[in-house]
Motif scaffolding. Structure first.
Motif, PDB file in Angstrom:
ATOM      1  N   MET A   1      -6.345   0.570   9.883  1.00 21.53           N
ATOM      2  CA  MET A   1      -7.100   0.373  11.113  1.00 21.53           C
ATOM      3  C   MET A   1      -7.960   1.584  11.459  1.00 21.53           C
ATOM      4  O   MET A   1      -8.986   1.460  12.120  1.00 21.53           O
ATOM      5  CB  MET A   1      -6.141   0.069  12.273  1.00 21.53           C
ATOM      6  CG  MET A   1      -5.501  -1.305  12.192  1.00 21.53           C
ATOM      7  SD  MET A   1      -6.719  -2.639  12.335  1.00 21.53           S
ATOM      8  CE  MET A   1      -7.238  -2.451  14.036  1.00 21.53           C
ATOM      9  N   LEU A   2      -7.539   2.755  10.997  1.00 24.02           N
ATOM     10  CA  LEU A   2      -8.297   3.978  11.253  1.00 24.02           C
ATOM     11  C   LEU A   2      -9.265   4.312  10.114  1.00 24.02           C
ATOM     12  O   LEU A   2      -9.899   5.369  10.109  1.00 24.02           O
ATOM     13  CB  LEU A   2      -7.333   5.151  11.472  1.00 24.02           C
ATOM     14  CG  LEU A   2      -6.486   5.078  12.744  1.00 24.02           C
ATOM     15  CD1 LEU A   2      -5.443   6.188  12.755  1.00 24.02           C
ATOM     16  CD2 LEU A   2      -7.376   5.159  13.987  1.00 24.02           C
ATOM     17  N   GLY A   3      -9.359   3.400   9.140  1.00 23.87           N
ATOM     18  CA  GLY A   3     -10.269   3.609   8.026  1.00 23.87           C
ATOM     19  C   GLY A   3      -9.768   4.638   7.025  1.00 23.87           C
ATOM     20  O   GLY A   3     -10.571   5.235   6.292  1.00 23.87           O
ATOM     21  N   LEU A   4      -8.448   4.845   6.982  1.00 29.56           N
ATOM     22  CA  LEU A   4      -7.849   5.822   6.072  1.00 29.56           C
ATOM     23  C   LEU A   4      -7.281   5.122   4.849  1.00 29.56           C
ATOM     24  O   LEU A   4      -7.021   3.914   4.873  1.00 29.56           O
ATOM     25  CB  LEU A   4      -6.747   6.605   6.792  1.00 29.56           C
ATOM     26  CG  LEU A   4      -7.160   7.294   8.103  1.00 29.56           C
ATOM     27  CD1 LEU A   4      -5.941   7.892   8.797  1.00 29.56           C
ATOM     28  CD2 LEU A   4      -8.203   8.363   7.844  1.00 29.56           C
ATOM     29  N   ASP A   5      -7.077   5.865   3.788  1.00 26.89           N
ATOM     30  CA  ASP A   5      -6.522   5.308   2.555  1.00 26.89           C
ATOM     31  C   ASP A   5      -5.006   5.165   2.708  1.00 26.89           C
ATOM     32  O   ASP A   5      -4.308   6.173   2.857  1.00 26.89           O
ATOM     33  CB  ASP A   5      -6.840   6.243   1.384  1.00 26.89           C
ATOM     34  CG  ASP A   5      -6.430   5.635   0.047  1.00 26.89           C
ATOM     35  OD1 ASP A   5      -5.694   4.631   0.048  1.00 26.89           O
ATOM     36  OD2 ASP A   5      -6.835   6.182  -0.991  1.00 26.89           O
ATOM     37  N   PRO A   6      -4.482   3.929   2.691  1.00 27.81           N
ATOM     38  CA  PRO A   6      -3.040   3.733   2.845  1.00 27.81           C
ATOM     39  C   PRO A   6      -2.207   4.480   1.811  1.00 27.81           C
ATOM     40  O   PRO A   6      -1.096   4.940   2.107  1.00 27.81           O
ATOM     41  CB  PRO A   6      -2.877   2.215   2.703  1.00 27.81           C
ATOM     42  CG  PRO A   6      -4.211   1.652   3.046  1.00 27.81           C
ATOM     43  CD  PRO A   6      -5.206   2.660   2.566  1.00 27.81           C
ATOM     44  N   ASP A   7      -2.730   4.610   0.599  1.00 29.25           N
ATOM     45  CA  ASP A   7      -1.973   5.295  -0.452  1.00 29.25           C
ATOM     46  C   ASP A   7      -1.702   6.759  -0.094  1.00 29.25           C
ATOM     47  O   ASP A   7      -0.667   7.320  -0.469  1.00 29.25           O
ATOM     48  CB  ASP A   7      -2.726   5.213  -1.785  1.00 29.25           C
ATOM     49  CG  ASP A   7      -2.696   3.812  -2.379  1.00 29.25           C
ATOM     50  OD1 ASP A   7      -1.772   3.051  -2.027  1.00 29.25           O
ATOM     51  OD2 ASP A   7      -3.597   3.472  -3.157  1.00 29.25           O
ATOM     52  N   ASP A   8      -2.626   7.366   0.655  1.00 34.73           N
ATOM     53  CA  ASP A   8      -2.445   8.755   1.063  1.00 34.73           C
ATOM     54  C   ASP A   8      -1.355   8.901   2.128  1.00 34.73           C
ATOM     55  O   ASP A   8      -0.867  10.018   2.371  1.00 34.73           O
ATOM     56  CB  ASP A   8      -3.758   9.329   1.619  1.00 34.73           C
ATOM     57  CG  ASP A   8      -4.829   9.444   0.544  1.00 34.73           C
ATOM     58  OD1 ASP A   8      -4.461   9.446  -0.648  1.00 34.73           O
ATOM     59  OD2 ASP A   8      -6.021   9.499   0.905  1.00 34.73           O
TER      60      ASP A   8
ATOM     61  N   ALA B   1       4.898   7.204   5.450  1.00 37.09           N
ATOM     62  CA  ALA B   1       5.452   5.938   5.929  1.00 37.09           C
ATOM     63  C   ALA B   1       6.898   5.781   5.488  1.00 37.09           C
ATOM     64  O   ALA B   1       7.761   5.373   6.277  1.00 37.09           O
ATOM     65  CB  ALA B   1       4.600   4.772   5.421  1.00 37.09           C
ATOM     66  N   LEU B   2       7.177   6.116   4.232  1.00 37.57           N
ATOM     67  CA  LEU B   2       8.546   6.014   3.717  1.00 37.57           C
ATOM     68  C   LEU B   2       9.473   6.996   4.434  1.00 37.57           C
ATOM     69  O   LEU B   2      10.635   6.681   4.716  1.00 37.57           O
ATOM     70  CB  LEU B   2       8.555   6.270   2.208  1.00 37.57           C
ATOM     71  CG  LEU B   2       7.877   5.187   1.351  1.00 37.57           C
ATOM     72  CD1 LEU B   2       7.752   5.645  -0.090  1.00 37.57           C
ATOM     73  CD2 LEU B   2       8.655   3.869   1.432  1.00 37.57           C
ATOM     74  N   GLU B   3       8.965   8.194   4.745  1.00 36.90           N
ATOM     75  CA  GLU B   3       9.770   9.181   5.471  1.00 36.90           C
ATOM     76  C   GLU B   3      10.098   8.692   6.874  1.00 36.90           C
ATOM     77  O   GLU B   3      11.225   8.861   7.358  1.00 36.90           O
ATOM     78  CB  GLU B   3       9.015  10.512   5.550  1.00 36.90           C
ATOM     79  CG  GLU B   3       8.905  11.241   4.210  1.00 36.90           C
ATOM     80  CD  GLU B   3       8.011  12.464   4.300  1.00 36.90           C
ATOM     81  OE1 GLU B   3       7.309  12.623   5.335  1.00 36.90           O
ATOM     82  OE2 GLU B   3       7.979  13.247   3.332  1.00 36.90           O
ATOM     83  N   LEU B   4       9.126   8.070   7.532  1.00 39.77           N
ATOM     84  CA  LEU B   4       9.356   7.548   8.880  1.00 39.77           C
ATOM     85  C   LEU B   4      10.364   6.402   8.865  1.00 39.77           C
ATOM     86  O   LEU B   4      11.231   6.310   9.746  1.00 39.77           O
ATOM     87  CB  LEU B   4       8.037   7.072   9.497  1.00 39.77           C
ATOM     88  CG  LEU B   4       7.072   8.176   9.945  1.00 39.77           C
ATOM     89  CD1 LEU B   4       5.707   7.584  10.268  1.00 39.77           C
ATOM     90  CD2 LEU B   4       7.628   8.912  11.155  1.00 39.77           C
ATOM     91  N   LEU B   5      10.264   5.539   7.868  1.00 44.02           N
ATOM     92  CA  LEU B   5      11.215   4.432   7.761  1.00 44.02           C
ATOM     93  C   LEU B   5      12.633   4.947   7.531  1.00 44.02           C
ATOM     94  O   LEU B   5      13.605   4.430   8.096  1.00 44.02           O
ATOM     95  CB  LEU B   5      10.797   3.481   6.641  1.00 44.02           C
ATOM     96  CG  LEU B   5       9.551   2.630   6.935  1.00 44.02           C
ATOM     97  CD1 LEU B   5       9.101   1.891   5.683  1.00 44.02           C
ATOM     98  CD2 LEU B   5       9.820   1.652   8.073  1.00 44.02           C
ATOM     99  N   GLU B   6      12.736   5.995   6.720  1.00 36.87           N
ATOM    100  CA  GLU B   6      14.062   6.595   6.498  1.00 36.87           C
ATOM    101  C   GLU B   6      14.582   7.249   7.781  1.00 36.87           C
ATOM    102  O   GLU B   6      15.751   7.103   8.136  1.00 36.87           O
ATOM    103  CB  GLU B   6      13.994   7.626   5.378  1.00 36.87           C
ATOM    104  CG  GLU B   6      15.357   8.244   5.048  1.00 36.87           C
ATOM    105  CD  GLU B   6      15.310   9.149   3.836  1.00 36.87           C
ATOM    106  OE1 GLU B   6      16.384   9.631   3.427  1.00 36.87           O
ATOM    107  OE2 GLU B   6      14.216   9.365   3.293  1.00 36.87           O
TER     108      GLU B   6
ATOM    109  N   VAL C   1       7.549  -4.723   5.583  1.00 33.07           N
ATOM    110  CA  VAL C   1       7.800  -3.633   6.521  1.00 33.07           C
ATOM    111  C   VAL C   1       6.899  -2.440   6.212  1.00 33.07           C
ATOM    112  O   VAL C   1       6.219  -1.895   7.094  1.00 33.07           O
ATOM    113  CB  VAL C   1       9.282  -3.223   6.477  1.00 33.07           C
ATOM    114  CG1 VAL C   1       9.505  -1.868   7.156  1.00 33.07           C
ATOM    115  CG2 VAL C   1      10.147  -4.285   7.140  1.00 33.07           C
ATOM    116  N   LEU C   2       6.879  -2.018   4.958  1.00 31.25           N
ATOM    117  CA  LEU C   2       6.075  -0.866   4.569  1.00 31.25           C
ATOM    118  C   LEU C   2       4.586  -1.121   4.822  1.00 31.25           C
ATOM    119  O   LEU C   2       3.880  -0.258   5.356  1.00 31.25           O
ATOM    120  CB  LEU C   2       6.305  -0.527   3.097  1.00 31.25           C
ATOM    121  CG  LEU C   2       5.482   0.637   2.526  1.00 31.25           C
ATOM    122  CD1 LEU C   2       5.732   1.923   3.314  1.00 31.25           C
ATOM    123  CD2 LEU C   2       5.803   0.841   1.044  1.00 31.25           C
ATOM    124  N   ASP C   3       4.121  -2.312   4.480  1.00 31.41           N
ATOM    125  CA  ASP C   3       2.702  -2.613   4.660  1.00 31.41           C
ATOM    126  C   ASP C   3       2.335  -2.730   6.136  1.00 31.41           C
ATOM    127  O   ASP C   3       1.195  -2.451   6.514  1.00 31.41           O
ATOM    128  CB  ASP C   3       2.336  -3.897   3.914  1.00 31.41           C
ATOM    129  CG  ASP C   3       2.253  -3.689   2.405  1.00 31.41           C
ATOM    130  OD1 ASP C   3       2.116  -2.518   1.989  1.00 31.41           O
ATOM    131  OD2 ASP C   3       2.336  -4.675   1.658  1.00 31.41           O
TER     132      ASP C   3
END
Length: 252
Positions: free
Chosen positions: A96-103, A108-113, A86-88
């Motif tokens: 897809m936008l060429g951004l660093d997922p770690d950033d 992402a965790l806030e949106l899932l919550e 789910v997180l990935d």
């Protein structure tokens, strides 16, 4: 604005024509109309996924000529990658936008919550219900923090109760993270319950029959569907759609 397609035989088929529509920032606008009236085509034009045949599309005074990063899109089916958690799946939007997922992991965790998926971060799509999968798709669309969110019948494949639940969930997310939303639906009650404005389209070639401002209090509740004003809006939208169908039938 207009869009005309060419068939394999070379015939020209107008999908939408004469469309003039202004949407204010942070407004929730729903599109409703007969099947095949060009609602999804209109979304693709706004997203830059298909070029216009005439006229222009502007988002914040910028002419749309190709897909651009400041828009999130949610389709009827969630289209999640089955081998990713789910997180990935949510973080895939950053990749897809060429951004660093770690950033973007914290967001992402806030949106899932926010969407009620805390605790499901490591689950695979097959372990989720249809409604939960669609929540993941919404989080994925929201991850890059777009100013515009386009939704093409995102709850159309869900059962009635899940559809209603996700509608209110979307309103809660929209209230917390205000975005401009253009939402396609076949459901008249859903169109009214969610929107600031309902855009009613005619039969193909799709035109704007009427833009109806929905003067109902927020936050919206299920009880509003029994309100006399809600019924009046519903009757108005239904009448416009039926009139369009009759006009198309008479023209044949």
């Amino acid at each position: 604005m207009e869009k005309t397609y060419r068939t394999r035989r070379g015939d020209l088929v107008p999908a939408v024509e004469g469309i003039t529509l202004d949407i204010a920032e942070n407004e929730f606008v729903t599109l409703v109309g007969p099947s095949g009236c060009g609602k999804s085509t209109l979304l693709k034009l706004v997203a830059g996924l298909t070029p216009v045949s005439g006229g222009t599309v502007r988002v914040r005074d910028t002419v749309v000529r190709e897909p651009f990063p400041d828009v999130g899109i949610v389709f009827q089916h969630p289209v999640l990658l089955p081998w990713r958690t789910v997180l990935d799946n949510v973080l895939f939007a950053a990749e897809m936008l060429g951004l660093d997922p770690d950033d973007h992991r914290k967001r992402a965790l806030e949106l899932l919550e926010l969407s009620g998926l805390a605790g499901f971060e490591t689950r695979l799509p097959r372990e989720l219900s249809g409604g939960m999968q669609q929540r993941v798709a919404i989080c994925r669309a929201l991850l890059p923090d777009p100013t515009l969110l386009l939704m093409d019948e995102p709850f159309g494949a869900l059962d009635a109760m899940t559809r209603e639940e996700l509608g209110f969930e979307l309103l809660r997310i929209w209230d917390a993270r205000r975005k401009t939303i253009l939402f396609v639906t076949h459901s008249i009650p859903e169109a009214i319950l969610l929107a600031d404005k309902v855009v009613v389209m005619t039969s193909r070639p799709g035109r704007v029959a009427r833009v109806i401002t929905i003067d109902l209090p927020r936050p919206r509740t299920v009880e509003l569907e029994f309100d006399a004003k809600f019924k009046a809006y519903s009757d108005e939208v239904r009448g416009l759609i039926f009139a369009s169908r009759r006009a198309r039938a008479d023209a044949r």
